[in-house]
Design a protein around this motif. Structure first.
Motif, PDB file in Angstrom:
ATOM      1  N   ASP A   1      43.428 -41.817 -51.043  1.00  0.00           N
ATOM      2  CA  ASP A   1      43.409 -43.255 -50.801  1.00  0.00           C
ATOM      3  C   ASP A   1      42.930 -43.472 -49.370  1.00  0.00           C
ATOM      4  OD1 ASP A   1      43.865 -45.941 -50.468  1.00  0.00           O
ATOM      5  OD2 ASP A   1      45.764 -45.935 -51.560  1.00  0.00           O
ATOM      6  N   GLU A   2      41.618 -43.441 -49.188  1.00  0.00           N
ATOM      7  CA  GLU A   2      41.026 -43.509 -47.861  1.00  0.00           C
ATOM      8  C   GLU A   2      41.360 -44.820 -47.152  1.00  0.00           C
ATOM      9  OE1 GLU A   2      39.418 -41.357 -46.125  1.00  0.00           O
ATOM     10  OE2 GLU A   2      38.896 -39.758 -47.531  1.00  0.00           O
ATOM     11  N   VAL A   3      41.404 -45.918 -47.919  1.00  0.00           N
ATOM     12  CA  VAL A   3      41.676 -47.217 -47.303  1.00  0.00           C
ATOM     13  C   VAL A   3      43.088 -47.252 -46.735  1.00  0.00           C
ATOM     14  CG1 VAL A   3      41.907 -49.693 -47.713  1.00  0.00           C
ATOM     15  CG2 VAL A   3      40.025 -48.416 -48.770  1.00  0.00           C
ATOM     16  N   GLN A   4      44.073 -46.832 -47.534  1.00  0.00           N
ATOM     17  CA  GLN A   4      45.452 -46.843 -47.064  1.00  0.00           C
ATOM     18  C   GLN A   4      45.653 -45.888 -45.888  1.00  0.00           C
ATOM     19  OE1 GLN A   4      48.405 -46.118 -50.070  1.00  0.00           O
ATOM     20  NE2 GLN A   4      50.119 -46.355 -48.653  1.00  0.00           N
ATOM     21  N   MET A   5      44.986 -44.728 -45.936  1.00  0.00           N
ATOM     22  CA  MET A   5      45.097 -43.776 -44.840  1.00  0.00           C
ATOM     23  C   MET A   5      44.520 -44.367 -43.554  1.00  0.00           C
ATOM     24  SD  MET A   5      44.086 -40.381 -47.043  1.00  0.00           S
ATOM     25  CE  MET A   5      43.588 -39.392 -45.652  1.00  0.00           C
ATOM     26  N   GLU A   6      43.387 -45.060 -43.671  1.00  0.00           N
ATOM     27  CA  GLU A   6      42.776 -45.659 -42.485  1.00  0.00           C
ATOM     28  C   GLU A   6      43.667 -46.767 -41.915  1.00  0.00           C
ATOM     29  OE1 GLU A   6      38.624 -47.911 -41.203  1.00  0.00           O
ATOM     30  OE2 GLU A   6      38.633 -46.403 -42.799  1.00  0.00           O
ATOM     31  N   VAL A   7      44.259 -47.575 -42.786  1.00  0.00           N
ATOM     32  CA  VAL A   7      45.151 -48.637 -42.326  1.00  0.00           C
ATOM     33  C   VAL A   7      46.361 -48.051 -41.606  1.00  0.00           C
ATOM     34  CG1 VAL A   7      46.727 -50.454 -43.096  1.00  0.00           C
ATOM     35  CG2 VAL A   7      44.423 -50.311 -44.056  1.00  0.00           C
ATOM     36  N   ARG A   8      46.961 -47.021 -42.175  1.00  0.00           N
ATOM     37  CA  ARG A   8      48.125 -46.394 -41.540  1.00  0.00           C
ATOM     38  C   ARG A   8      47.748 -45.758 -40.213  1.00  0.00           C
ATOM     39  NH1 ARG A   8      51.971 -42.779 -45.149  1.00  0.00           N
ATOM     40  NH2 ARG A   8      52.962 -42.714 -43.083  1.00  0.00           N
ATOM     41  N   ALA A   9      46.559 -45.154 -40.159  1.00  0.00           N
ATOM     42  CA  ALA A   9      46.106 -44.546 -38.907  1.00  0.00           C
ATOM     43  C   ALA A   9      45.948 -45.595 -37.817  1.00  0.00           C
ATOM     44  CB  ALA A   9      44.787 -43.800 -39.138  1.00  0.00           C
ATOM     45  N   TRP A  10      45.276 -46.701 -38.130  1.00  0.00           N
ATOM     46  CA  TRP A  10      45.080 -47.774 -37.152  1.00  0.00           C
ATOM     47  C   TRP A  10      46.415 -48.374 -36.725  1.00  0.00           C
ATOM     48  CZ3 TRP A  10      41.691 -48.432 -33.809  1.00  0.00           C
ATOM     49  CH2 TRP A  10      40.331 -48.312 -34.043  1.00  0.00           C
ATOM     50  N   THR A  11      47.328 -48.561 -37.680  1.00  0.00           N
ATOM     51  CA  THR A  11      48.628 -49.154 -37.368  1.00  0.00           C
ATOM     52  C   THR A  11      49.400 -48.289 -36.378  1.00  0.00           C
ATOM     53  OG1 THR A  11      48.739 -50.194 -39.555  1.00  0.00           O
ATOM     54  CG2 THR A  11      50.811 -49.961 -38.344  1.00  0.00           C
ATOM     55  N   LEU A  12      49.458 -46.981 -36.649  1.00  0.00           N
ATOM     56  CA  LEU A  12      50.196 -46.082 -35.767  1.00  0.00           C
ATOM     57  C   LEU A  12      49.555 -46.008 -34.387  1.00  0.00           C
ATOM     58  CD1 LEU A  12      52.384 -44.010 -35.186  1.00  0.00           C
ATOM     59  CD2 LEU A  12      50.929 -42.257 -36.233  1.00  0.00           C
ATOM     60  N   LEU A  13      48.246 -45.871 -34.333  1.00  0.00           N
ATOM     61  CA  LEU A  13      47.568 -45.781 -33.049  1.00  0.00           C
ATOM     62  C   LEU A  13      47.708 -47.076 -32.243  1.00  0.00           C
ATOM     63  CD1 LEU A  13      44.353 -43.873 -34.186  1.00  0.00           C
ATOM     64  CD2 LEU A  13      46.231 -42.962 -32.817  1.00  0.00           C
ATOM     65  N   LYS A  14      47.749 -48.205 -32.951  1.00  0.00           N
ATOM     66  CA  LYS A  14      47.953 -49.480 -32.260  1.00  0.00           C
ATOM     67  C   LYS A  14      49.367 -49.560 -31.692  1.00  0.00           C
ATOM     68  CE  LYS A  14      47.505 -54.487 -32.854  1.00  0.00           C
ATOM     69  NZ  LYS A  14      47.182 -55.596 -33.808  1.00  0.00           N
TER      70      LYS A  14
END
Length: 269
Positions: free
Chosen positions: A122-135
């Motif tokens: 699930d590339e979309v969910q992984m990208e969202v979680r990555a951005w959220t954590l890094l933010k």
């Protein structure tokens, strides 16, 4: 993966070592180590080469098992017999080599081995979680689709720390997190350590850089020849720390300090 322990309150003791020793044949690497780590604090492990810092971290990471002594985690005796067991319990380690895949982007590195829906990523969910954590970490990463090879040393350290946080640990151990970094990159990593502490985690850092240690550590634990040799606050004098690390109260740092004090005293009326 087993259910994670409850999130400890700030100041609550997460980890406790009592009388921990580690021998490799006739060689004693650690002897009667005592160590406590609390939620929301940074503990620095300092000492000369061969003091036992790396061995202690590997014991806590489940790589080595202690020969003697007891380890308590969240108030219960535990056995850290494998790295997987340590991770399951909530003890994450970022070693100095970072173990990143430079040809992969930030998202792929964050989720490597822990991909969401591994049979169909699930590339979309992984990208969202990555951005959220890094933010949340206020990380200065230009893009989560940037290959790790193009990132600076500080940004790579950020990715490695963020990857460990995705596993929801209670303690994170950082081995020389600012080694070989420039001034700006070092400041970036130290700020990141502050933010990890603010999340309520216990942080253990190994460092030879006393300035970096003073900047972030709540307590400084000195190891010498595999034994405890003092616990200090960040306000401890440089000469006291050097004396504890080297085992000598008379050294170039203390002599320079005495000369400066003598010179300052001579200028006073």
């Amino acid at each position: 993966m087993q259910a994670r322990e409850r999130l400890p309150a700030k100041g609550e003791r997460i980890l406790s070592l009592r009388g921990v020793s580690k021998r490799f044949g006739a060689v004693s690497a650690l002897t009667d180590i005592e160590l406590d780590v609390h939620a929301g604090e940074v503990v620095a492990l300092v000492g000369d080469n061969g003091a036992g810092k790396s061995t202690l971290v590997k014991v806590l990471a489940g790589v080595h098992q202690p020969t003697e002594g007891a380890i308590e985690y969240m108030g219960r005796p535990v056995t850290l017999d494998t790295p997987a067991k340590a991770l399951e319990m909530g003890i994450a380690t970022v070693f100095q080599d970072l173990a990143l895949c430079e040809n992969l982007d930030v998202v792929a590195n964050l989720f490597l081995g822990h991909e969401l829906s591994p049979w169909r990523l699930d590339e979309v969910q992984m990208e969202v979680r990555a951005w959220t954590l890094l933010k949340e970490l206020a990380a200065r990463i230009p893009s989560v689709r940037e290959p790790v090879a193009s990132l600076s040393g500080g940004q790579r350290q950020t990715v490695a720390i963020a990857r460990s946080l995705l596993l929801d640990p209670r303690i994170i151990m950082l081995d020389e997190p600012t080694a070989a970094l420039g001034v700006a990159q070092t400041a970036e990593v130290l700020n990141l350590i502050d933010r990890v502490r603010d999340r309520g985690l216990g942080v253990i850092i190994i460092s030879h850089n006393m300035e970096d240690v003073r900047a972030v550590a709540d307590r400084i634990v000195v190891l010498r020849l595999g034994r405890n040799n003092g616990v200090f606050t960040a306000e401890a004098s440089h000469q006291d720390l050097v004396a504890a690390i080297t085992g000598a109260t008379e050294n170039s740092v203390t002599r320079r300090h005495e000369r400066l004090q003598a010179g300052a005293g001579g200028t006073n009326p």
